[in-house]
Write a protein that holds these residues in place. Structure first.
Motif, short mmCIF file in Angstrom:
data_model
loop_
_atom_site.label_atom_id
_atom_site.label_comp_id
_atom_site.label_asym_id
_atom_site.label_seq_id
_atom_site.Cartn_x
_atom_site.Cartn_y
_atom_site.Cartn_z
N GLU A 73 59.14 -21.38 10.65
CA GLU A 73 57.70 -21.66 10.82
C GLU A 73 56.86 -20.95 9.76
N LEU A 74 57.30 -19.79 9.31
CA LEU A 74 56.54 -19.04 8.31
C LEU A 74 56.95 -19.38 6.88
N GLY A 75 57.86 -20.34 6.73
CA GLY A 75 58.20 -20.87 5.41
C GLY A 75 59.15 -20.03 4.59
N ILE A 76 59.94 -19.15 5.23
CA ILE A 76 60.84 -18.30 4.46
C ILE A 76 62.32 -18.58 4.75
N ALA A 77 62.60 -19.53 5.61
CA ALA A 77 64.00 -19.78 6.01
C ALA A 77 64.86 -20.23 4.84
N ASP A 78 64.35 -21.12 4.02
CA ASP A 78 65.16 -21.66 2.93
C ASP A 78 65.37 -20.67 1.79
N SER A 79 64.35 -19.86 1.49
CA SER A 79 64.48 -18.91 0.39
C SER A 79 65.22 -17.64 0.80
N GLY A 80 65.25 -17.36 2.08
CA GLY A 80 65.97 -16.19 2.60
C GLY A 80 65.05 -15.17 3.22
N TYR A 81 65.60 -14.45 4.16
CA TYR A 81 64.82 -13.45 4.89
C TYR A 81 65.75 -12.37 5.43
N ARG A 82 65.16 -11.31 5.92
CA ARG A 82 65.93 -10.19 6.46
C ARG A 82 65.49 -9.96 7.90
N LEU A 83 66.48 -9.66 8.76
CA LEU A 83 66.22 -9.25 10.13
C LEU A 83 66.61 -7.79 10.27
N ILE A 84 65.74 -7.00 10.89
CA ILE A 84 65.99 -5.58 11.07
C ILE A 84 65.69 -5.19 12.51
N ASN A 85 66.59 -4.41 13.09
CA ASN A 85 66.38 -3.79 14.40
C ASN A 85 66.65 -2.30 14.24
N ASN A 86 65.59 -1.51 14.24
CA ASN A 86 65.72 -0.06 14.13
C ASN A 86 66.05 0.52 15.50
N VAL A 87 66.97 1.46 15.55
CA VAL A 87 67.37 2.08 16.82
C VAL A 87 67.29 3.60 16.70
N GLY A 88 66.44 4.20 17.51
CA GLY A 88 66.31 5.65 17.55
C GLY A 88 65.55 6.22 16.37
N VAL A 102 61.17 -9.65 11.11
CA VAL A 102 61.51 -10.81 10.29
C VAL A 102 60.72 -10.62 8.99
N LEU A 103 61.44 -10.39 7.89
CA LEU A 103 60.79 -10.09 6.62
C LEU A 103 61.22 -11.08 5.54
N GLY A 104 60.30 -11.46 4.69
CA GLY A 104 60.62 -12.35 3.59
C GLY A 104 59.40 -12.62 2.74
N GLY A 105 59.48 -13.69 1.98
CA GLY A 105 58.38 -14.08 1.12
C GLY A 105 58.51 -13.59 -0.31
N ASP A 106 59.57 -12.86 -0.60
CA ASP A 106 59.82 -12.34 -1.94
C ASP A 106 61.24 -11.79 -1.93
N LYS A 107 61.77 -11.46 -3.11
CA LYS A 107 63.07 -10.80 -3.14
C LYS A 107 62.91 -9.43 -2.49
N LEU A 108 63.79 -9.12 -1.55
CA LEU A 108 63.67 -7.88 -0.81
C LEU A 108 64.63 -6.84 -1.35
N GLY A 109 64.09 -5.75 -1.81
CA GLY A 109 64.93 -4.62 -2.23
C GLY A 109 65.06 -3.68 -1.06
N GLY A 110 65.10 -2.41 -1.34
CA GLY A 110 65.12 -1.41 -0.27
C GLY A 110 63.76 -1.31 0.35
N LEU A 111 63.69 -1.52 1.65
CA LEU A 111 62.41 -1.46 2.36
C LEU A 111 62.42 -0.32 3.34
#
Length: 115
Positions: A73-88, A102-111
């Motif tokens: 829906e946010l237009g990042i599925a085809d270009s790629g995205y990152r899913l993160i679940n932080n614990v503790g 759900v992160l995307g919209g550009d090439k993702l380096g270390g975030l």
């Protein structure tokens, strides 16, 4: 309970919703770490993955499937995205209500993603 995400679920704190059904809610992060940054949360309060129980299996699966839908829906599925679940604390979790970034919209380096 003084959980900011529970207050968002109850409508006590406004959010920019991307998706909502009876079990999960997705909304834009107010401190984005990428051009596109949404959060997907269960409406049921589960503090973190460490507190998830077998009975939560269905909603945990729905979190991931909703994250996929949100990326589309946010237009990042085809270009790629990152899913993160932080614990503790050492994992970067700041808000103790399980959530998936759900992160995307550009090439993702270390975030550095905290919530």
């Amino acid at each position: 309970m003084d959980c900011i995400f529970c207050k968002i679920v109850k409508g006590e704190i406004p959010s920019r919703k991307v998706f909502e059904n009876d079990r999960v809610l997705a909304f834009h992060d107010i401190q984005p770490a990428a051009p596109v940054h949404a959060l997907v949360i269960p409406k049921k309060h589960i503090a973190s993955m460490n507190e998830a129980e077998e009975e939560d299996q269905e909603v945990l699966g729905e979190l991931l499937l909703t994250a996929k839908q949100v990326a589309r829906e946010l237009g990042i599925a085809d270009s790629g995205y990152r899913l993160i679940n932080n614990v503790g604390a050492d994992g970067g979790q700041v808000v103790y209500h399980i959530h998936v970034h759900v992160l995307g919209g550009d090439k993702l380096g270390g975030l550095n993603v905290k919530n």
